[in-house]
Structure formats: structure tokens, C-alpha cells
Design a protein around this motif. Structure first.
Motif, PDB file in Angstrom:
ATOM      1  N   ILE A  15       0.817  -1.214   0.000  1.00 45.57           N
ATOM      2  CA  ILE A  15       0.000   0.000   0.000  1.00 45.57           C
ATOM      3  C   ILE A  15       0.849   1.263   0.000  1.00 45.57           C
ATOM      4  CG2 ILE A  15      -1.975  -1.120   1.083  1.00 45.57           C
ATOM      5  CD1 ILE A  15      -1.155   0.210   3.706  1.00 45.57           C
TER       6      ILE A  15
ATOM      7  N   ARG B 279      -1.583   4.248  -2.032  1.00 42.61           N
ATOM      8  CA  ARG B 279      -2.932   4.091  -1.472  1.00 42.61           C
ATOM      9  C   ARG B 279      -3.071   4.854  -0.154  1.00 42.61           C
ATOM     10  NH1 ARG B 279      -6.155  -0.058  -3.574  1.00 42.61           N
ATOM     11  NH2 ARG B 279      -5.105  -1.212  -5.212  1.00 42.61           N
ATOM     12  N   THR B 280      -2.033   4.828   0.659  1.00 43.26           N
ATOM     13  CA  THR B 280      -2.107   5.526   1.944  1.00 43.26           C
ATOM     14  C   THR B 280      -2.242   7.032   1.746  1.00 43.26           C
ATOM     15  OG1 THR B 280       0.307   5.528   2.075  1.00 43.26           O
ATOM     16  CG2 THR B 280      -0.845   3.778   3.240  1.00 43.26           C
TER      17      THR B 280
ATOM     18  N   VAL C  77      -5.866   7.825   0.571  1.00 45.95           N
ATOM     19  CA  VAL C  77      -6.844   7.734   1.662  1.00 45.95           C
ATOM     20  C   VAL C  77      -6.694   8.927   2.614  1.00 45.95           C
ATOM     21  CG1 VAL C  77      -7.549   6.365   3.666  1.00 45.95           C
ATOM     22  CG2 VAL C  77      -7.076   5.231   1.506  1.00 45.95           C
TER      23      VAL C  77
ATOM     24  N   GLY D  95     -11.621   1.789   0.973  1.00 48.45           N
ATOM     25  CA  GLY D  95     -10.533   1.030   0.354  1.00 48.45           C
ATOM     26  C   GLY D  95     -10.995   0.210  -0.831  1.00 48.45           C
ATOM     27  N   LYS D  96     -12.164  -0.405  -0.699  1.00 48.17           N
ATOM     28  CA  LYS D  96     -12.710  -1.223  -1.780  1.00 48.17           C
ATOM     29  C   LYS D  96     -13.103  -0.357  -2.972  1.00 48.17           C
ATOM     30  CE  LYS D  96     -16.732  -3.036  -1.133  1.00 48.17           C
ATOM     31  NZ  LYS D  96     -17.874  -3.844  -0.681  1.00 48.17           N
TER      32      LYS D  96
ATOM     33  N   LEU E  39     -11.794   2.463  -3.824  1.00 52.99           N
ATOM     34  CA  LEU E  39     -10.621   3.091  -4.434  1.00 52.99           C
ATOM     35  C   LEU E  39      -9.820   2.133  -5.311  1.00 52.99           C
ATOM     36  CD1 LEU E  39      -9.170   5.354  -1.618  1.00 52.99           C
ATOM     37  CD2 LEU E  39     -10.580   5.999  -3.558  1.00 52.99           C
ATOM     38  N   SER E  40      -9.986   0.837  -5.123  1.00 54.03           N
ATOM     39  CA  SER E  40      -9.199  -0.152  -5.858  1.00 54.03           C
ATOM     40  C   SER E  40      -9.228   0.017  -7.374  1.00 54.03           C
ATOM     41  CB  SER E  40      -9.653  -1.572  -5.500  1.00 54.03           C
ATOM     42  OG  SER E  40      -9.281  -1.858  -4.177  1.00 54.03           O
TER      43      SER E  40
END
Length: 136
Positions: A57, A78-79, A82, A125-126, A128-129
């Protein structure tokens, strides 16, 4: 007087002839030695180094055009994505005051979250994938 190095105790007959003050001092010394800071093993580096976080991530990858427009950058981890989304949510007070786990999406967030009106914080999170392009 015989002292066993591995156990740190006195052997049988000699221990009876030793004054109790000497035995007490030996126990105090052993107790203090346990609490002394131990030197690091030779295999570990002496100076702490920051771990290399370039995988999972933490890996910076290209993002979709809609995510790029939201974040303002063409590549992000990803971090970081978010964090920036949460900053936007907090800045615009988009959390439901009655249920803090629920986020009310405005027009800008709807572009990222598939047009949903409300999103649970665990769904972020889901959702953003699909915005992160897989690279080999």
C-alpha cells in the motif's frame, strides 16, 4: 566458597557458612544486573534506519483520470490517497454527525465512489481499488 556461573547460586555446604548479609548482597547484585540495559547483538545495526516502504500500500502507482483530478497528482500511494480523501471529508464536514462511520458524498466524492450518496468508512478502500492502475 563455590559459585556456579550459570546459576549464580552458592553450592550446598558453603552456602550455610556464608553470612546472610553476603548472600543478601549477592542477590541484590544479581537483581540489578538483570535490569541493566543489554548491548544490542552484533548482527543488528547500531543506528536505527527507516524501513524501506516501497511495496504494497506504500508503493506509488499511477491513478485513474478521475482520481488524478481529485488528488491533483498522476501517481500516488494508497495511503496518501486515503489520507487526502479523509482530509477532504473532514474539511467539508461530510461525516454523518449521527453515525460517524458514514460519509455523505458531495459531487466531487461521487465521481470517485461510483455515484453513491453515502459510503461507509470501511468501503473506502474497496471503492478506491479500481482507481489504481496495476503495473508489473
Amino acid at each position: 566458597m563455590v559459585l556456579f556461573p550459570q546459576s549464580g547460586s552458592f553450592s550446598g555446604q558453603c552456602a550455610r557458612s556464608i553470612p546472610s548479609s553476603v548472600l543478601k548482597l549477592s542477590w541484590q547484585l544479581r537483581r540489578r544486573q538483570k535490569h541493566l540495559p543489554q548491548p544490542p547483538p552484533a548482527s543488528l545495526p547500531l543506528s536505527p534506519q527507516a524501513p524501506n516502504r516501497t511495496s504494497g500500500i506504500f508503493k506509488v502507482t499511477p491513478v485513474s483520470p478521475t482520481m488524478c483530478q481529485f488528488l491533483g497528482v498522476s501517481e500516488a500511494s494508497r495511503t496518501d490517497a486515503v489520507k487526502k480523501i479523509w482530509d477532504y471529508i473532514k474539511l467539508n464536514s461530510l461525516q454523518n454527525p449521527a453515525n460517524k462511520r458514514e460519509i455523505r458524498c458531495d459531487e466531487k466524492l461521487k465521481t470517485i465512489f461510483d455515484g453513491k450518496e453515502t459510503v461507509g468508512f470501511l468501503e473506502i478502500g474497496k471503492l478506491l481499488s479500481p482507481h489504481f492502475v496495476k503495473t508489473n
